[in-house]
Design a protein around this motif. Structure first.
Motif, mmCIF file in Angstrom:
data_model
loop_
_atom_site.group_PDB
_atom_site.id
_atom_site.type_symbol
_atom_site.label_atom_id
_atom_site.label_comp_id
_atom_site.label_asym_id
_atom_site.label_seq_id
_atom_site.Cartn_x
_atom_site.Cartn_y
_atom_site.Cartn_z
ATOM 1 N N GLU A 175 0.855 -1.189 0.000
ATOM 2 C CA GLU A 175 0.000 0.000 0.000
ATOM 3 C C GLU A 175 0.885 1.231 0.000
ATOM 4 N N THR A 176 0.537 2.226 -0.777
ATOM 5 C CA THR A 176 1.357 3.423 -0.872
ATOM 6 C C THR A 176 1.219 4.289 0.381
ATOM 7 N N THR A 177 2.221 5.139 0.579
ATOM 8 C CA THR A 177 2.165 6.089 1.683
ATOM 9 C C THR A 177 0.982 7.039 1.517
ATOM 10 N N ALA A 178 0.734 7.490 0.291
ATOM 11 C CA ALA A 178 -0.398 8.401 0.058
ATOM 12 C C ALA A 178 -1.713 7.761 0.477
ATOM 13 N N SER A 179 -1.886 6.471 0.182
ATOM 14 C CA SER A 179 -3.107 5.763 0.568
ATOM 15 C C SER A 179 -3.215 5.658 2.077
ATOM 16 N N LYS A 180 -2.103 5.377 2.744
ATOM 17 C CA LYS A 180 -2.133 5.248 4.202
ATOM 18 C C LYS A 180 -2.465 6.581 4.858
ATOM 19 N N ILE A 181 -1.858 7.662 4.395
ATOM 20 C CA ILE A 181 -2.137 8.975 4.981
ATOM 21 C C ILE A 181 -3.589 9.365 4.750
ATOM 22 N N ALA A 182 -4.125 9.047 3.582
ATOM 23 C CA ALA A 182 -5.541 9.333 3.317
ATOM 24 C C ALA A 182 -6.432 8.566 4.286
ATOM 25 N N ARG A 183 -6.088 7.306 4.529
ATOM 26 C CA ARG A 183 -6.879 6.512 5.487
ATOM 27 C C ARG A 183 -6.755 7.070 6.900
ATOM 28 N N ILE A 184 -5.556 7.511 7.265
ATOM 29 C CA ILE A 184 -5.357 8.093 8.595
ATOM 30 C C ILE A 184 -6.201 9.347 8.750
ATOM 31 N N ARG A 185 -6.195 10.211 7.737
ATOM 32 C CA ARG A 185 -6.997 11.440 7.830
ATOM 33 C C ARG A 185 -8.490 11.128 7.918
ATOM 34 N N GLN A 186 -8.917 10.111 7.209
ATOM 35 C CA GLN A 186 -10.317 9.705 7.294
ATOM 36 C C GLN A 186 -10.655 9.239 8.711
ATOM 37 N N ALA A 187 -9.756 8.449 9.312
ATOM 38 C CA ALA A 187 -9.971 7.977 10.688
ATOM 39 C C ALA A 187 -9.964 9.143 11.664
ATOM 40 N N LEU A 188 -9.107 10.141 11.434
ATOM 41 C CA LEU A 188 -9.062 11.308 12.313
ATOM 42 C C LEU A 188 -10.364 12.091 12.248
ATOM 43 N N ARG A 189 -10.924 12.227 11.065
ATOM 44 C CA ARG A 189 -12.201 12.948 10.947
ATOM 45 C C ARG A 189 -13.289 12.258 11.765
ATOM 46 N N LYS A 190 -13.263 10.929 11.784
ATOM 47 C CA LYS A 190 -14.257 10.201 12.584
ATOM 48 C C LYS A 190 -14.067 10.455 14.074
ATOM 49 N N GLN A 191 -12.833 10.812 14.455
ATOM 50 C CA GLN A 191 -12.540 11.140 15.858
ATOM 51 C C GLN A 191 -12.697 12.638 16.114
ATOM 52 N N HIS A 192 -13.184 13.366 15.097
ATOM 53 C CA HIS A 192 -13.350 14.824 15.186
ATOM 54 C C HIS A 192 -12.018 15.503 15.484
ATOM 55 N N ALA A 193 -10.971 15.036 14.804
ATOM 56 C CA ALA A 193 -9.639 15.623 14.946
ATOM 57 C C ALA A 193 -9.152 16.089 13.582
ATOM 58 N N ASP A 194 -8.449 17.224 13.562
ATOM 59 C CA ASP A 194 -7.912 17.767 12.323
ATOM 60 C C ASP A 194 -6.555 17.173 11.977
ATOM 61 N N GLY A 195 -5.838 16.688 12.982
ATOM 62 C CA GLY A 195 -4.506 16.126 12.774
ATOM 63 C C GLY A 195 -4.082 15.296 13.950
ATOM 64 N N MET A 196 -2.821 14.837 13.916
ATOM 65 C CA MET A 196 -2.313 14.036 15.023
ATOM 66 C C MET A 196 -0.791 14.105 15.050
ATOM 67 N N LEU A 197 -0.230 13.888 16.228
ATOM 68 C CA LEU A 197 1.211 13.679 16.366
ATOM 69 C C LEU A 197 1.452 12.198 16.537
ATOM 70 N N MET A 198 2.258 11.635 15.650
ATOM 71 C CA MET A 198 2.606 10.224 15.723
ATOM 72 C C MET A 198 4.025 10.121 16.288
ATOM 73 N N SER A 199 4.185 9.363 17.377
ATOM 74 C CA SER A 199 5.519 9.231 17.956
ATOM 75 C C SER A 199 5.980 7.785 18.082
ATOM 76 N N ALA A 200 5.089 6.804 17.907
ATOM 77 C CA ALA A 200 5.503 5.397 17.932
ATOM 78 C C ALA A 200 6.315 5.104 16.672
ATOM 79 N N LEU A 201 7.535 4.626 16.846
ATOM 80 C CA LEU A 201 8.450 4.498 15.716
ATOM 81 C C LEU A 201 7.967 3.499 14.680
ATOM 82 N N ASP A 202 7.338 2.405 15.112
ATOM 83 C CA ASP A 202 6.859 1.434 14.119
ATOM 84 C C ASP A 202 5.671 1.977 13.348
ATOM 85 N N ASP A 203 4.842 2.818 13.993
ATOM 86 C CA ASP A 203 3.733 3.455 13.278
ATOM 87 C C ASP A 203 4.256 4.387 12.183
ATOM 88 N N ILE A 204 5.312 5.145 12.503
ATOM 89 C CA ILE A 204 5.884 6.073 11.529
ATOM 90 C C ILE A 204 6.495 5.311 10.361
#
Length: 602
Positions: A175-204
């Protein structure tokens, strides 16, 4: 003088200057990793205990270390002569850290400071908030989070790693990085969040389809990732980025800033709110956002959506796991065929067999590293759950008793984790009994059928029920997720006695590894890595089952056949037939003959 005693003296001198009653050293780093770069191994430096889990606490006159059952025996050895008291987690009567600190102050007649220190960079927001509350309740203590005394006392402290980052090809990621980021943003909208800080190294690493070598056995790199609705910024030491990786990030629309600029990035964050996983983001960065005024940013406290995204493997990742397990199975068969004759010939030790197995794995295509330090425990060492042989503890293997061998590898297409307990010769009745009970528990998990969304805690009992009838148990988890050429421990799903609500769904990998450990005598554990796959759909919904990805014979010699049910025997025979059918085309004539005998029906 033991070097630990000198380090304690140096620390207490800092504590006097800073007017601290106690200082707490967790096992974590700024990214809350289970395995951390040497730079952040403060708990190990101050105590001498090198297990992956534990917390050290030092007061002006005493010191203690808390760890779990995996490390009780190892910690007793490593703490001897250091001035540290071992306190055993989940054992009745063991005080909490605030309770213990309060008891030490009472013993000191309440003299001195009521301020306790901890490095807020190396502690999650949730752990610090909980500690603040508990310290206040226990003895009116306050918590200071802006001091790292190791900067003053750790001479020769290793630097933060600067190893280069490498691309993780799409042929393995799926899966491409662009696809993953799009999915992350979609999940954030469901959490009523505009963005997030990711600090777990395996997640990054997963999100960006990049890998690194900053953490022993874990192909990750030290960094933060800040995602907003409009842009993505990677905070990293830029010396780590090759021209190829820099070009890739630019093409993916990922901006790059210096690792140390993450605080400023959060201060400048322009959106109305931001998701911070309080179990993942360290307290100091959480506090930066909490104190923001212009522009004010609301914190959405929730689990990072990336945790669960990466646990569900896509078809490419699943194919990679199958390929990695095939290679690992070939290496394991070559090793097991070699092992017993080598032990009978003499000269083999716990360390030498570890080296042999690693060398055989290294011959396989796409091998990159081991996935964790091998646990090769012979005899009474097998009773030490996370035993790692050292030159001081290494012992020769003899043609008798049990060898517990827990090992794994990192291949470009997948990560492996397998445990086999092997009879090197004649066994006692006790050894055969515990081996069989462990095997029964392992098979009962493998046989389980369950509704989609069930928790691993609901299934964990299957591994323990026959042991419990004998008054036996083990205190570690029964299984954990496994990453795709990532960390060998991946969550949040797992099998565990303690309540863990994370649902099990198709596409997840998880280990199945019950064990029994009899201190000073022996131990046994059997482990396969499983894939969760569909079973059937009924009027009650979708049901799931487990498929063994691991391909390696299970030693039949120690089995007490009368203790096994026919269903368990049938499973073992079917598993061995699949192991033989899958591996034999890739083996020599002699290796195939050995495997045929090892997989012979019980």
């Amino acid at each position: 003088m033991n070097p630990i005693n000198q380090r304690l003296e140096d620390l207490r001198e800092v504590m006097r200057r800073e007017h601290l009653a106690a200082f707490i050293f967790p096992s974590t780093d700024p990214h809350q990793g289970e395995y951390v770069p040497d730079h952040w191994k403060g708990r190990e430096y101050i105590s001498g205990f090198n297990g992956s889990a534990g917390t050290a606490v030092v007061t002006m006159h005493s010191a203690a270390l808390w760890t779990d059952s995996r490390y009780f025996l190892a910690a007793e050895e490593q703490l001897r002569g250091t001035g540290f008291q071992l306190l055993k987690l989940k054992i009745e009567g063991t005080p909490t850290i605030p309770e213990w600190i309060h008891s030490q102050m009472v013993m000191d007649d309440g003299q001195g400071s009521t301020e306790v220190g901890i490095d807020g960079w190396c502690s999650s927001a949730n752990s610090v908030k909980e500690l603040i509350s508990d310290l206040r309740k226990e003895g009116g203590f306050t918590l200071r989070t802006n001091l790292d005394p190791l900067r003053q006392i750790w001479s020769g402290r290793p630097p933060i790693p600067e190893n280069p980052v490498e691309l993780y090809p799409l042929i393995y990621a799926g899966e491409t990085t662009a696809s993953k980021i799009a999915r992350i943003r979609q999940a954030l909208r469901k959490q009523h969040a505009d963005g997030m800080l990711m600090s777990a190294l395996d997640d990054i690493a997963w999100t960006l389809n990049l890998r690194g070598t900053d953490v022993h056995c874990n192909p990750v790199f030290v960094s933060y990732l800040l995602i907003s609705s409009k842009k993505v910024t990677l905070y990293i030491n830029k010396v780590k980025l090759t021209p190829e990786v820099s070009g890739y990030l630019k093409a993916e629309g990922v901006e790059v800033a210096d690792y140390g600029e993450v605080q400023n990035g959060l201060k400048d964050y322009f959106e109305y709110n931001i998701l911070l996983d309080p179990d993942e983001v360290n307290y100091c960065l959480y506090d930066v956002v909490r104190k923001k005024e212009k522009p004010r940013t609301e914190i959405v406290e929730a689990e990072s959506p990336v945790k669960r995204m990466k646990t569900v493997k896509n078809e490419t990742e699943i194919a990679g796991f199958r390929s990695a397990m095939l290679k690992d199975g070939i290496a394991m068969v070559k090793f097991l065929r070699w092992l017993k004759p080598a032990v009978e010939a003499g000269g083999q030790t716990e360390i030498s067999i570890d080296q042999k197995l690693t060398a055989l794995r290294a011959e396989q295509p796409l091998f990159r590293d081991i996935s964790f330090d091998t646990i090769a425990g012979y005899g009474e060492h097998a009773a030490i759950v996370h035993y790692e042989a050292t030159p001081e503890t290494d012992i020769p293997l003899q043609p008798k008793g049990l060898l517990l061998l827990d090992s794994g590898a990192q291949y470009l297409d997948g990560t492996t984790d397998i445990t086999r307990t092997i009879a090197l010769g004649p066994l006692t009745e006790e050894e055969r009994k515990i081996y069989t009970l462990v095997l029964k528990g392992h098979i009962q998990i493998e046989l389980c059928k369950f509704p989609s969304g069930a928790s691993g805690t609901q299934i964990d009992i299957l591994a323990r029920k026959d042991m419990w009838r004998e008054g036996l148990n083990y205190l570690h988890g029964t299984g954990h997720g496994v990453g795709t050429y990532l960390n060998v421990h991946e969550g949040p799903h797992q099998f565990r006695m303690e309540w863990k609500p994370a649902p099990l769904v198709a596409g997840m990998t998880i280990t199945d590894e019950p064990g029994i450990y009899l201190a000073g005598r022996c131990g046994a554990r059997t482990e396969n890595t499983l894939l969760i796959v569909p079973y059937k759909e009924t009027e009650f919904g979708q049901f799931l089952q487990f498929e063994s990805l691991t391909l390696c014979p299970i030693d039949k010699a120690p089995i007490v056949r009368e203790m096994m049910t026919q269903e368990e025997i049938d499973w073992l025979n079917a598993y061995h037939q699949r192991v033989f059918d899958t591996l034999s085309p890739h083996l020599s004539v002699d290796e195939t003959a050995w495997l045929q005998e090892a997989c012979k029906a019980l």
